[in-house]
Write a protein that holds these residues in place. Structure first.
Motif, mmCIF file in Angstrom:
data_model
loop_
_atom_site.group_PDB
_atom_site.id
_atom_site.type_symbol
_atom_site.label_atom_id
_atom_site.label_comp_id
_atom_site.label_asym_id
_atom_site.label_seq_id
_atom_site.Cartn_x
_atom_site.Cartn_y
_atom_site.Cartn_z
ATOM 1 N N GLY A 1 0.785 -1.229 0.000
ATOM 2 C CA GLY A 1 0.000 0.000 0.000
ATOM 3 C C GLY A 1 0.811 1.270 0.000
ATOM 4 O O GLY A 1 0.333 2.318 -0.435
ATOM 5 N N ASN A 2 2.062 1.215 0.473
ATOM 6 C CA ASN A 2 2.927 2.391 0.502
ATOM 7 C C ASN A 2 3.950 2.392 -0.631
ATOM 8 O O ASN A 2 4.994 3.040 -0.527
ATOM 9 C CB ASN A 2 3.648 2.475 1.854
ATOM 10 C CG ASN A 2 2.702 2.808 2.983
ATOM 11 O OD1 ASN A 2 1.817 3.659 2.839
ATOM 12 N ND2 ASN A 2 2.859 2.132 4.113
ATOM 13 N N PHE A 3 3.652 1.663 -1.706
ATOM 14 C CA PHE A 3 4.605 1.488 -2.801
ATOM 15 C C PHE A 3 5.190 2.802 -3.303
ATOM 16 O O PHE A 3 6.395 2.897 -3.561
ATOM 17 C CB PHE A 3 3.911 0.751 -3.954
ATOM 18 C CG PHE A 3 4.737 0.619 -5.198
ATOM 19 C CD1 PHE A 3 5.875 -0.169 -5.217
ATOM 20 C CD2 PHE A 3 4.378 1.295 -6.368
ATOM 21 C CE1 PHE A 3 6.645 -0.295 -6.374
ATOM 22 C CE2 PHE A 3 5.136 1.174 -7.521
ATOM 23 C CZ PHE A 3 6.270 0.380 -7.528
ATOM 24 N N CYS A 4 4.371 3.808 -3.469
ATOM 25 C CA CYS A 4 4.846 5.077 -4.030
ATOM 26 C C CYS A 4 5.593 5.935 -3.012
ATOM 27 O O CYS A 4 6.128 6.989 -3.377
ATOM 28 C CB CYS A 4 3.674 5.874 -4.600
ATOM 29 S SG CYS A 4 2.966 5.172 -6.112
ATOM 30 N N ARG B 1 -2.958 7.227 -3.190
ATOM 31 C CA ARG B 1 -1.556 7.063 -2.823
ATOM 32 C C ARG B 1 -0.727 6.409 -3.924
ATOM 33 O O ARG B 1 0.446 6.114 -3.714
ATOM 34 C CB ARG B 1 -1.455 6.214 -1.549
ATOM 35 C CG ARG B 1 -2.232 6.760 -0.377
ATOM 36 C CD ARG B 1 -2.381 5.728 0.738
ATOM 37 N NE ARG B 1 -1.080 5.304 1.254
ATOM 38 C CZ ARG B 1 -0.388 5.938 2.177
ATOM 39 N NH1 ARG B 1 -0.868 7.068 2.695
ATOM 40 N NH2 ARG B 1 0.770 5.472 2.596
ATOM 41 N N ALA B 2 -1.357 6.138 -5.067
ATOM 42 C CA ALA B 2 -0.666 5.404 -6.145
ATOM 43 C C ALA B 2 -0.426 6.288 -7.353
ATOM 44 O O ALA B 2 -0.370 5.803 -8.480
ATOM 45 C CB ALA B 2 -1.473 4.179 -6.525
ATOM 46 N N ASP B 3 -0.241 7.569 -7.129
ATOM 47 C CA ASP B 3 -0.071 8.508 -8.248
ATOM 48 C C ASP B 3 1.185 8.239 -9.059
ATOM 49 O O ASP B 3 1.272 8.607 -10.229
ATOM 50 C CB ASP B 3 -0.044 9.932 -7.728
ATOM 51 C CG ASP B 3 0.997 10.119 -6.627
ATOM 52 O OD1 ASP B 3 0.939 9.402 -5.616
ATOM 53 O OD2 ASP B 3 1.873 10.993 -6.786
ATOM 54 N N CYS B 4 2.184 7.554 -8.469
ATOM 55 C CA CYS B 4 3.444 7.338 -9.181
ATOM 56 C C CYS B 4 3.290 6.378 -10.357
ATOM 57 O O CYS B 4 4.132 6.347 -11.259
ATOM 58 C CB CYS B 4 4.520 6.823 -8.234
ATOM 59 S SG CYS B 4 4.226 5.163 -7.571
ATOM 60 N N VAL B 5 2.212 5.588 -10.380
ATOM 61 C CA VAL B 5 2.020 4.630 -11.475
ATOM 62 C C VAL B 5 0.643 4.737 -12.121
ATOM 63 O O VAL B 5 0.326 3.988 -13.041
ATOM 64 C CB VAL B 5 2.235 3.178 -11.005
ATOM 65 C CG1 VAL B 5 3.681 2.924 -10.661
ATOM 66 C CG2 VAL B 5 1.326 2.852 -9.823
ATOM 67 N N LEU B 6 -0.181 5.682 -11.651
ATOM 68 C CA LEU B 6 -1.528 5.827 -12.206
ATOM 69 C C LEU B 6 -1.751 7.183 -12.855
ATOM 70 O O LEU B 6 -2.880 7.546 -13.154
ATOM 71 C CB LEU B 6 -2.583 5.617 -11.101
ATOM 72 C CG LEU B 6 -2.671 4.219 -10.514
ATOM 73 C CD1 LEU B 6 -3.727 4.175 -9.421
ATOM 74 C CD2 LEU B 6 -3.011 3.193 -11.592
#
Length: 226
Positions: free
Chosen positions: A73-76, A219-224
């Motif tokens: 869940g904290n990937f980014c 929280r996934a803006d880095c890949v979405l």
């Protein structure tokens, strides 16, 4: 020199580290032709490998989001290891089996690419520096792209495209939200969980993943990013 064998060991370790770093730099631009886990499946288990690499843009955003919600869940927001999750899991249970809950996507990429399936403290100790190195050298989209193309989804079955076509008869780009969460929920135990014929337990896990999607999407803006 009093102990020439120590020098040989140090030199061998230096060569190994340089080779690992060199391969990480290479795989930032070149798709890995095979992984340690694939070799284990092929050589030890005797499985025929089924895989088909696709770029991240050809993998449904539903699956990208579902895998992050299920696995990391904290990937980014972390640099390879989610230490907050590690502390939480260790506080809950003092066993190696519990550490699986704190394994990040970079740690799983490190394991799949370079290490082995069997859990051990040695493997976990090696995963951490490898995950840090991968995160420093690769971008987050590249990390997720590699993970979704080398993750195992069944005996000899690797990558989102092969899994999507096997279980749902469609390319990974066309996965629905429910199909994506079923695939994501099967990742921790891909040899026993069938996304196309989910058990009651798998459906319950998928339901939990699906409830997390709206929160994880923020929280996934880095890949979405569009």
């Amino acid at each position: 020199m009093r102990h020439p064998w120590l020098r040989r060991i140090a030199l061998a370790l230096l060569v190994l580290v340089c080779a690992l770093i060199g391969s990480i730099v290479l795989f930032r631009f070149v798709n890995p032709p095979i992984t340690a886990v694939m070799l284990e499946e092929k050589l030890i288990e005797g499985q025929t490998l089924k895989r088909r690499w696709v770029p991240l843009e050809e993998i449904s955003p539903n699956l990208r989001l579902a895998v992050i919600a299920s696995e990391d869940g904290n990937f980014c927001r972390h640099w390879g290891v989610d230490w907050a999750a590690v502390r939480e899991v260790v506080n809950q249970a003092k066993s190696l089996s519990a550490v699986r809950g704190a394994s990040t996507i970079p740690m799983q990429v490190a394991k799949n690419l370079y290490l082995w399936e069997h859990r051990s403290y040695l493997r976990k100790a090696l995963e951490v520096p490898l995950a840090n190195a991968l995160t420093v050298i690769w971008s987050k989209p590249r990390m997720l792209e590699v993970y979704l193309n080398i993750a195992q989804w069944g005996p000899g079955l690797f990558g989102a495209e092969a899994a999507s076509r096997r279980y749902f008869g469609k390319p990974a780009s066309a996965l629905t939200k429910r199909e994506a969460v079923l695939l994501a929920a099967s990742l921790p135990n891909p040899l026993d969980r069938n996304p196309a014929r989910p058990s009651r337990k798998l459906n319950l896990i998928a339901d939990a993943v699906q409830r997390r999607l709206p929160w994880i999407a923020k929280r996934a803006d880095c890949v979405l990013k569009p």
